[in-house]
Structure formats: structure tokens, C-alpha cells
Design a protein around this motif. Structure first.
Motif, PDB file in Angstrom:
ATOM      1  N   MET A   1      12.214  57.019  91.209  1.00  0.00           N
ATOM      2  CA  MET A   1      11.886  58.373  91.658  1.00  0.00           C
ATOM      3  C   MET A   1      10.991  59.079  90.639  1.00  0.00           C
ATOM      4  SD  MET A   1      13.265  58.961  94.622  1.00  0.00           S
ATOM      5  CE  MET A   1      13.810  60.626  94.908  1.00  0.00           C
ATOM      6  N   ARG A   2      11.207  58.830  89.382  1.00  0.00           N
ATOM      7  CA  ARG A   2      10.346  59.407  88.344  1.00  0.00           C
ATOM      8  C   ARG A   2       8.963  58.768  88.376  1.00  0.00           C
ATOM      9  NH1 ARG A   2      15.320  59.741  84.405  1.00  0.00           N
ATOM     10  NH2 ARG A   2      15.871  61.896  84.822  1.00  0.00           N
ATOM     11  N   LYS A   3       8.919  57.491  88.670  1.00  0.00           N
ATOM     12  CA  LYS A   3       7.642  56.765  88.711  1.00  0.00           C
ATOM     13  C   LYS A   3       6.704  57.345  89.774  1.00  0.00           C
ATOM     14  CE  LYS A   3       6.193  51.986  88.393  1.00  0.00           C
ATOM     15  NZ  LYS A   3       6.217  51.860  86.963  1.00  0.00           N
ATOM     16  N   ILE A   4       7.279  57.800  90.892  1.00  0.00           N
ATOM     17  CA  ILE A   4       6.434  58.366  91.950  1.00  0.00           C
ATOM     18  C   ILE A   4       6.338  59.887  91.860  1.00  0.00           C
ATOM     19  CG2 ILE A   4       6.705  56.450  93.546  1.00  0.00           C
ATOM     20  CD1 ILE A   4       8.821  58.074  95.048  1.00  0.00           C
ATOM     21  N   GLY A   5       6.984  60.468  90.867  1.00  0.00           N
ATOM     22  CA  GLY A   5       6.849  61.900  90.620  1.00  0.00           C
ATOM     23  C   GLY A   5       7.693  62.806  91.484  1.00  0.00           C
ATOM     24  N   VAL A   6       8.760  62.296  92.060  1.00  0.00           N
ATOM     25  CA  VAL A   6       9.639  63.127  92.888  1.00  0.00           C
ATOM     26  C   VAL A   6      10.668  63.843  92.019  1.00  0.00           C
ATOM     27  CG1 VAL A   6      11.373  63.075  94.735  1.00  0.00           C
ATOM     28  CG2 VAL A   6       9.304  61.700  94.921  1.00  0.00           C
ATOM     29  N   VAL A   7      11.120  63.158  90.980  1.00  0.00           N
ATOM     30  CA  VAL A   7      12.109  63.717  90.062  1.00  0.00           C
ATOM     31  C   VAL A   7      11.467  63.807  88.682  1.00  0.00           C
ATOM     32  CG1 VAL A   7      14.354  63.330  88.980  1.00  0.00           C
ATOM     33  CG2 VAL A   7      14.040  62.776  91.376  1.00  0.00           C
ATOM     34  N   ALA A   8      11.575  64.972  88.062  1.00  0.00           N
ATOM     35  CA  ALA A   8      11.015  65.162  86.715  1.00  0.00           C
ATOM     36  C   ALA A   8      11.905  64.485  85.676  1.00  0.00           C
ATOM     37  CB  ALA A   8      10.887  66.650  86.406  1.00  0.00           C
ATOM     38  N   GLU A   9      11.346  64.275  84.502  1.00  0.00           N
ATOM     39  CA  GLU A   9      12.062  63.585  83.417  1.00  0.00           C
ATOM     40  C   GLU A   9      13.373  64.270  83.046  1.00  0.00           C
ATOM     41  OE1 GLU A   9      12.453  60.281  81.292  1.00  0.00           O
ATOM     42  OE2 GLU A   9      10.634  60.698  82.431  1.00  0.00           O
ATOM     43  N   ASP A  10      13.394  65.583  83.070  1.00  0.00           N
ATOM     44  CA  ASP A  10      14.586  66.335  82.673  1.00  0.00           C
ATOM     45  C   ASP A  10      15.424  66.785  83.873  1.00  0.00           C
ATOM     46  OD1 ASP A  10      12.669  68.062  83.616  1.00  0.00           O
ATOM     47  OD2 ASP A  10      13.125  69.660  82.177  1.00  0.00           O
ATOM     48  N   GLU A  11      15.192  66.186  85.007  1.00  0.00           N
ATOM     49  CA  GLU A  11      15.835  66.609  86.253  1.00  0.00           C
ATOM     50  C   GLU A  11      16.657  65.451  86.814  1.00  0.00           C
ATOM     51  OE1 GLU A  11      14.133  68.482  90.460  1.00  0.00           O
ATOM     52  OE2 GLU A  11      12.787  67.467  89.100  1.00  0.00           O
ATOM     53  N   ALA A  12      17.708  65.776  87.538  1.00  0.00           N
ATOM     54  CA  ALA A  12      18.535  64.765  88.190  1.00  0.00           C
ATOM     55  C   ALA A  12      18.225  64.738  89.685  1.00  0.00           C
ATOM     56  CB  ALA A  12      20.008  65.069  87.976  1.00  0.00           C
ATOM     57  N   MET A  13      18.471  63.602  90.295  1.00  0.00           N
ATOM     58  CA  MET A  13      18.293  63.486  91.753  1.00  0.00           C
ATOM     59  C   MET A  13      19.389  64.266  92.463  1.00  0.00           C
ATOM     60  SD  MET A  13      17.780  59.421  92.359  1.00  0.00           S
ATOM     61  CE  MET A  13      19.403  59.060  91.729  1.00  0.00           C
ATOM     62  N   THR A  14      19.104  64.645  93.707  1.00  0.00           N
ATOM     63  CA  THR A  14      20.149  65.244  94.527  1.00  0.00           C
ATOM     64  C   THR A  14      21.016  64.114  95.074  1.00  0.00           C
ATOM     65  OG1 THR A  14      18.886  65.133  96.584  1.00  0.00           O
ATOM     66  CG2 THR A  14      18.588  67.118  95.213  1.00  0.00           C
ATOM     67  N   ALA A  15      22.169  64.450  95.578  1.00  0.00           N
ATOM     68  CA  ALA A  15      23.070  63.438  96.145  1.00  0.00           C
ATOM     69  C   ALA A  15      22.423  62.740  97.338  1.00  0.00           C
ATOM     70  CB  ALA A  15      24.391  64.083  96.539  1.00  0.00           C
ATOM     71  N   ASP A  16      21.719  63.510  98.188  1.00  0.00           N
ATOM     72  CA  ASP A  16      21.054  62.919  99.352  1.00  0.00           C
ATOM     73  C   ASP A  16      19.954  61.954  98.926  1.00  0.00           C
ATOM     74  OD1 ASP A  16      22.665  64.272 101.130  1.00  0.00           O
ATOM     75  OD2 ASP A  16      21.227  65.895 101.483  1.00  0.00           O
ATOM     76  N   GLN A  17      19.176  62.340  97.926  1.00  0.00           N
ATOM     77  CA  GLN A  17      18.128  61.455  97.433  1.00  0.00           C
ATOM     78  C   GLN A  17      18.735  60.164  96.885  1.00  0.00           C
ATOM     79  OE1 GLN A  17      16.318  64.102  94.566  1.00  0.00           O
ATOM     80  NE2 GLN A  17      14.529  64.449  95.877  1.00  0.00           N
TER      81      GLN A  17
END
Length: 125
Positions: free
Chosen positions: A12-28
Motif C-alpha cells: 500500500m505504501r509502494k502505490i502511495g495509498v498509505v503514507a509512511e507514518d500512517e496505518a491502513m484502515t481495517a477495510d483496506q
């Protein structure tokens, strides 16, 4: 040992959806884990068997460390269209995994193909 969440979050970070200091949502996380499970299980149809068993996000992945980056790259390629991002190519990474894990079945050659008439002795002494 890495968990499925580690691999999914890296993709997810590789494609830029989640930032380095951010966590994914449960749905993601749930969506990405399902995509990863289907993707790696589908490799077997292409002759690549890495010994995968379906894994939840919090479970450790039962994969050798040397293919984690390839899994991340292939997963990023699969997930990018779902999030409206350009898909990075993971062809080379998949080829490396395929080269290491491709199963090539043994082949038995019929005797007629291994012993042709031209190889038969014409004269026996």
C-alpha cells in the motif's frame, strides 16, 4: 518473521495509498489480505508453488525472506487499479519467484521415441 500486515502495508505504501507514518484502515487491510491470498494461491495455476496457505493479517507469513519483496511488488501491481493508482510493473519480480519455485514434472518418454529403428543392430553375431 514478517506478518501479512507488514507485506500488505508495504504494498500500500509502494502505490502511495498509505503514507509512511500512517496505518491502513481495517477495510483496506481485509481487502488487501484477500487479494494477497488469492494472488499467491493463483501462482500455483502458473506452475509456481511457494507452499502458501491462506493467511490472516496478524499471522506470520510462511514464505522465505528472499521472496517478500517480490510478493510486495506483485501485490502492489494487483492493488493499484483498486485504488486508482498507476500500477507498477512486477514482471521481473514474479519471474524471479517463478524461476526459484516453478515445478517441472518428470516426463517419461515412450520406448519408441528413445529407441528408434535406425539405432537397432542389423546383424547380431
Amino acid at each position: 518473521m514478517a506478518t501479512a500486515r507488514d507485506l500488505v502495508q508495504a504494498a500500500m505504501r509502494k502505490i502511495g495509498v498509505v503514507a509512511e507514518d500512517e496505518a491502513m484502515t481495517a477495510d483496506q487491510g481485509a481487502h488487501c489480505a484477500a487479494v494477497m491470498n488469492r494472488m499467491i494461491a493463483g501462482w500455483e495455476l502458473q506452475g509456481v508453488n511457494v507452499g502458501w496457505r491462506e493467511t490472516g493479517l496478524s499471522e506470520e507469513v510462511d514464505l522465505p525472506l528472499n521472496i517478500h519483496e517480490a510478493v510486495v511488488a506483485c501485490l502492489a501491481e494487483k492493488l493499484a487499479p483498486d485504488y486508482g493508482r498507476p500500477a507498477p510493473s512486477a514482471v521481473m519480480e514474479f519471474r524471479q519467484v517463478a524461476a526459484a519455485y516453478m515445478l517441472i514434472p518428470d516426463v517419461e518418454m515412450p520406448r519408441a521415441l528413445t529407441s528408434t529403428p535406425s539405432q537397432a543392430r542389423r546383424y547380431r553375431l
